[in-house]
Write a protein that holds these residues in place. Structure first.
Motif, mmCIF file in Angstrom:
data_model
loop_
_atom_site.group_PDB
_atom_site.id
_atom_site.type_symbol
_atom_site.label_atom_id
_atom_site.label_comp_id
_atom_site.label_asym_id
_atom_site.label_seq_id
_atom_site.Cartn_x
_atom_site.Cartn_y
_atom_site.Cartn_z
ATOM 1 N N THR A 110 -1.597 17.074 67.694
ATOM 2 C CA THR A 110 -1.536 18.531 67.614
ATOM 3 C C THR A 110 -0.085 18.989 67.785
ATOM 4 O O THR A 110 0.754 18.258 68.313
ATOM 5 C CB THR A 110 -2.410 19.201 68.695
ATOM 6 N N ALA B 249 -5.470 25.949 67.907
ATOM 7 C CA ALA B 249 -5.858 25.178 69.096
ATOM 8 C C ALA B 249 -6.471 26.044 70.187
ATOM 9 O O ALA B 249 -7.061 25.513 71.138
ATOM 10 C CB ALA B 249 -4.652 24.419 69.652
ATOM 11 N N LEU C 173 -2.193 15.301 72.359
ATOM 12 C CA LEU C 173 -2.272 16.754 72.488
ATOM 13 C C LEU C 173 -0.895 17.277 72.897
ATOM 14 O O LEU C 173 -0.512 17.222 74.069
ATOM 15 C CB LEU C 173 -3.348 17.128 73.512
ATOM 16 N N MET D 53 -5.942 22.924 75.665
ATOM 17 C CA MET D 53 -6.171 21.513 75.975
ATOM 18 C C MET D 53 -7.659 21.257 76.192
ATOM 19 O O MET D 53 -8.231 20.271 75.709
ATOM 20 C CB MET D 53 -5.398 21.107 77.235
ATOM 21 N N CYS E 131 -9.496 21.338 72.869
ATOM 22 C CA CYS E 131 -9.228 20.107 72.108
ATOM 23 C C CYS E 131 -9.970 18.918 72.715
ATOM 24 O O CYS E 131 -10.479 18.062 71.982
ATOM 25 C CB CYS E 131 -7.725 19.823 72.070
#
Length: 236
Positions: free
Chosen positions: A6, A53, A74, A104, A107
């Motif tokens: 990402t 995201a 990430l 985070m 994800c």
């Protein structure tokens, strides 16, 4: 290997995507900038994946058809500084926490099930977490959350290795707006090289550049009142 990254449209993420692809890996480069993603797809072994995201549904939809990943990195993040702590800007705080920490979590929900058993999860935090620094109330708090998250996951995940990354200053479009000195700053390409080495060795923590991060770690032994006095001096 299949690797998802990402924040791959600029800075460290972009360099990581290119370097992993050159090694023969299949790289899923993720970000919001479709034009930049299209440029990345010109590289052999890089496939673009556009999503926000901070939007769980968007992440799940965009990654629905992908096979299992050997590594998920990430890396997406943002930085805004608190210039007037006395008149605290909660909207700024929310923006930074949302991009750097809540995203985070989104994800992880979407991508952890896609990591192969024996695979690797990499969370990119910051060396700002070693010490409280001026104007870093939002950025530092968000990255401290990332660091704690990674360390807890390292305990609870039994079949996935977790690597936590603590970069020092890196010259990227994000840091170009910084109006203060960035000691021992490295280029995005150098940062990617540090990360590649540590990630491929499956280190629990990767930090760089070493002279800078070790210096910050050493400063942590100072009593907090003494460090606070020193840090206040940095703002004068």
């Amino acid at each position: 290997m299949n690797i998802l990254i990402t924040g791959a449209t600029s800075g460290i993420g972009e360099q990581l995507a290119i370097k992993y692809a050159k090694q023969g890996n299949t790289v899923i480069a993720c970000g919001r900038n479709l034009e930049k993603l299209s440029e990345l797809e010109k590289h052999t072994n890089i496939k673009a994946c556009q999503f926000d995201a901070t939007d769980l549904a968007d992440i799940k939809q965009a990654t629905l058809g992908f096979p299992a990943f050997d590594k998920v990195i990430l890396n997406a993040g943002n930085c805004e500084y608190v210039d007037d702590a006395r008149n605290f800007d909660s909207a700024l705080f929310e923006r930074v926490i949302s991009v750097n920490l809540l995203a985070m979590g989104y994800c992880l929900e979407a991508l952890l099930p896609k990591i192969s058993s024996g695979g690797q999860l990499v969370l990119v935090s910051s060396s700002v977490t070693y010490l409280p620094l001026p104007r870093s109330e939002a950025y530092g708090a968000s990255k401290a959350g990332v660091s704690y998250l990674a360390k807890s996951l390292a305990i609870d995940l039994n079949d996935v290795d977790v690597t936590l990354v603590h970069p020092g200053f890196v010259k990227t479009p994000l840091t170009d707006k910084n109006d203060f000195p960035m000691p021992m700053a490295v280029t995005a390409e150098q940062a990617a090289d540090y990360m590649l080495k540590g990630i491929n060795k499956r280190r629990k923590e990767v930090h760089f550049p070493y002279r800078f991060t070790l210096f910050l770690k050493a400063l942590r032994i100072l009593p907090l009142p003494l460090w606070l006095r020193l840090a206040k001096g940095l703002t004068r």
